[in-house]
Design an enzyme around this catalytic site. Structure first.
Site, PDB file in Angstrom:
ATOM      1  N   SER A 176       0.854  -1.183   0.000  1.00  0.00           N
ATOM      2  CA  SER A 176       0.000   0.000   0.000  1.00  0.00           C
ATOM      3  C   SER A 176       0.891   1.235   0.000  1.00  0.00           C
ATOM      4  CB  SER A 176      -0.889   0.010   1.240  1.00  0.00           C
ATOM      5  OG  SER A 176      -1.495   1.279   1.346  1.00  0.00           O
TER       6      SER A 176
ATOM      7  N   HIS B 172      -1.263  -1.362  -4.173  1.00  0.00           N
ATOM      8  CA  HIS B 172      -2.549  -0.933  -3.608  1.00  0.00           C
ATOM      9  C   HIS B 172      -2.547   0.585  -3.435  1.00  0.00           C
ATOM     10  CE1 HIS B 172      -6.200  -1.735  -1.211  1.00  0.00           C
ATOM     11  NE2 HIS B 172      -5.780  -0.794  -0.386  1.00  0.00           N
TER      12      HIS B 172
ATOM     13  N   MET C 217     -12.201   4.868  -1.025  1.00  0.00           N
ATOM     14  CA  MET C 217     -12.865   5.191   0.252  1.00  0.00           C
ATOM     15  C   MET C 217     -13.437   6.597   0.106  1.00  0.00           C
ATOM     16  SD  MET C 217      -9.900   3.587   2.663  1.00  0.00           S
ATOM     17  CE  MET C 217      -8.723   3.600   1.312  1.00  0.00           C
TER      18      MET C 217
ATOM     19  N   MET D 209      -8.839   8.439  -0.541  1.00  0.00           N
ATOM     20  CA  MET D 209      -9.684   8.907   0.570  1.00  0.00           C
ATOM     21  C   MET D 209     -10.093  10.358   0.324  1.00  0.00           C
ATOM     22  SD  MET D 209      -7.609   7.371   3.805  1.00  0.00           S
ATOM     23  CE  MET D 209      -6.764   5.772   3.741  1.00  0.00           C
TER      24      MET D 209
ATOM     25  N   ASP E 190      -4.709   3.767  -2.025  1.00  0.00           N
ATOM     26  CA  ASP E 190      -5.799   4.143  -1.126  1.00  0.00           C
ATOM     27  C   ASP E 190      -6.293   5.544  -1.441  1.00  0.00           C
ATOM     28  OD1 ASP E 190      -6.139   1.903   0.683  1.00  0.00           O
ATOM     29  OD2 ASP E 190      -4.082   2.315   1.319  1.00  0.00           O
TER      30      ASP E 190
ATOM     31  N   HIS F 239      -8.392   1.321  -4.233  1.00  0.00           N
ATOM     32  CA  HIS F 239      -9.358   1.150  -3.147  1.00  0.00           C
ATOM     33  C   HIS F 239     -10.034   2.495  -2.904  1.00  0.00           C
ATOM     34  CE1 HIS F 239      -9.775   0.199   1.470  1.00  0.00           C
ATOM     35  NE2 HIS F 239     -10.933   0.362   0.882  1.00  0.00           N
TER      36      HIS F 239
ATOM     37  N   ASP G  76      -7.023  -6.112   4.204  1.00  0.00           N
ATOM     38  CA  ASP G  76      -6.371  -4.803   4.213  1.00  0.00           C
ATOM     39  C   ASP G  76      -6.414  -4.211   5.613  1.00  0.00           C
ATOM     40  OD1 ASP G  76      -5.387  -2.287   3.593  1.00  0.00           O
ATOM     41  OD2 ASP G  76      -7.123  -1.684   2.373  1.00  0.00           O
TER      42      ASP G  76
ATOM     43  N   MET H 254     -11.962  -5.424   5.193  1.00  0.00           N
ATOM     44  CA  MET H 254     -11.141  -4.507   5.992  1.00  0.00           C
ATOM     45  C   MET H 254     -10.850  -5.170   7.339  1.00  0.00           C
ATOM     46  SD  MET H 254     -10.535  -1.904   4.101  1.00  0.00           S
ATOM     47  CE  MET H 254      -9.524  -1.113   5.344  1.00  0.00           C
TER      48      MET H 254
HETATM   49  C1  DX5 Z   1      -6.513   1.871   5.465  1.00  0.00           C
HETATM   50  C2  DX5 Z   1      -6.031   1.521   4.094  1.00  0.00           C
HETATM   51  C3  DX5 Z   1      -4.937   0.507   4.064  1.00  0.00           C
HETATM   52  C4  DX5 Z   1      -3.652   0.945   4.730  1.00  0.00           C
HETATM   53  C5  DX5 Z   1      -3.029  -0.271   5.324  1.00  0.00           C
HETATM   54  O1  DX5 Z   1      -7.667   2.631   5.346  1.00  0.00           O
HETATM   55  O2  DX5 Z   1      -7.105   0.997   3.331  1.00  0.00           O
HETATM   56  O3  DX5 Z   1      -4.684   0.076   2.739  1.00  0.00           O
HETATM   57  O4  DX5 Z   1      -2.743   1.538   3.839  1.00  0.00           O
HETATM   58  O5  DX5 Z   1      -1.926   0.107   6.070  1.00  0.00           O
HETATM   59  P1  DX5 Z   1      -1.218  -0.889   7.106  1.00  0.00           P
HETATM   60  O6  DX5 Z   1      -0.738  -2.089   6.324  1.00  0.00           O
HETATM   61  O7  DX5 Z   1      -0.099  -0.069   7.660  1.00  0.00           O
HETATM   62  O8  DX5 Z   1      -2.254  -1.275   8.121  1.00  0.00           O
HETATM   63 ZN    ZN Z   2      -6.682   0.054   1.332  1.00  0.00          ZN
END
Ligand code: DX5
Ligand code: ZN
Length: 213
Positions: A6, A30, A65, A34, A32, A63, A172, A134
């Protein structure tokens, strides 16, 4: 098993080199996304996907969010996403959203928050390529794995098997060598890891440890 670093945990000022650093050991990244509404954090948009696309051979696992994902999915597709996942809670017309992704030849996934019941994805399961479970509350990297999610992984896996579907389970949040193993035994096959990879100087060793080598 696939490991998806990620990039949320990478050095944003040095993203190209961070990607090059993990690329020899993985085939998936990956990303993320947001929006500060669906989750209490703001990260990156389609322009980052577009910028990374020509720099890597890895598939890009995006991903989302965000609220109103349908508004932005066309931009993420154009930017070069290979996999796109959306949260149940942000999609009042989940079937339509999944079709929007799949019609473009992009793999579609549905995401379950820790408190979201498995029941909510039973009907859509035959239409998706993967389920993202999650294992922390979305929004931030570096959180602790929620142990009770192991039961949920098993539950989703047993439905997939009972229906004879080719649907992968991705996990994740809080993934490290120990929690990865537990998730694997429960039925997951795609493992997102942020801090377990990018917080280590030696990314090769970190990824090998995750693979249990
Ligand atoms: C959290 C993200 C994850 C995050 C995971 O909302 O969706 O992808 O980057 O990070 P670690 O592996 O540090 O928990
Ligand atoms: Zn994620």
């Amino acid at each position: 098993m696939r490991i998806a670093p990620s990039i949320l945990a990478a050095d944003f000022a040095n993203l190209e080199n961070e990607v090059k650093d993990v690329e020899p050991y993985v085939d998936l990244l990956h990303i993320d996304v947001m929006d500060g509404h669906f989750v209490p954090n703001i990260t990156m948009g389609p322009n980052v996907v577009q910028a990374l696309k020509p720099k890597t051979q890895c598939e890009l696992d995006v991903h989302l969010m965000i609220e109103h994902p349908d508004r932005y999915i066309p931009d993420f597709i154009k930017a070069g996403s290979d996999m796109i996942s959306v949260h149940v809670e942000s999609c009042p017309h989940l079937h339509r959203t999944i079709q929007l992704i799949k019609q473009a030849g992009v793999k579609a996934g549905v995401v379950l928050n820790p408190a979201t019941p498995v029941e909510s994805i039973k009907t859509i399961l035959p239409d998706v390529d993967f389920v993202l479970i999650m294992t922390v509350n979305p929004g931030f990297g570096g959180q602790s794995f929620i142990e009770s999610m192991l039961e949920k992984i098993k539950e989703v896996k047993s439905i997939i098997d009972a229906k004879g579907l080719d649907v992968k389970i991705e996990v994740d949040g809080g993934i490290n060598p120990e929690t990865l193993q537990k998730c694997k035994e429960a039925g997951a096959s795609i493992f997102v890891a942020g801090s377990a990879i990018f917080n280590h100087e030696d990314r090769k060793a970190a990824i090998e440890q995750l693979r249990g080598a």
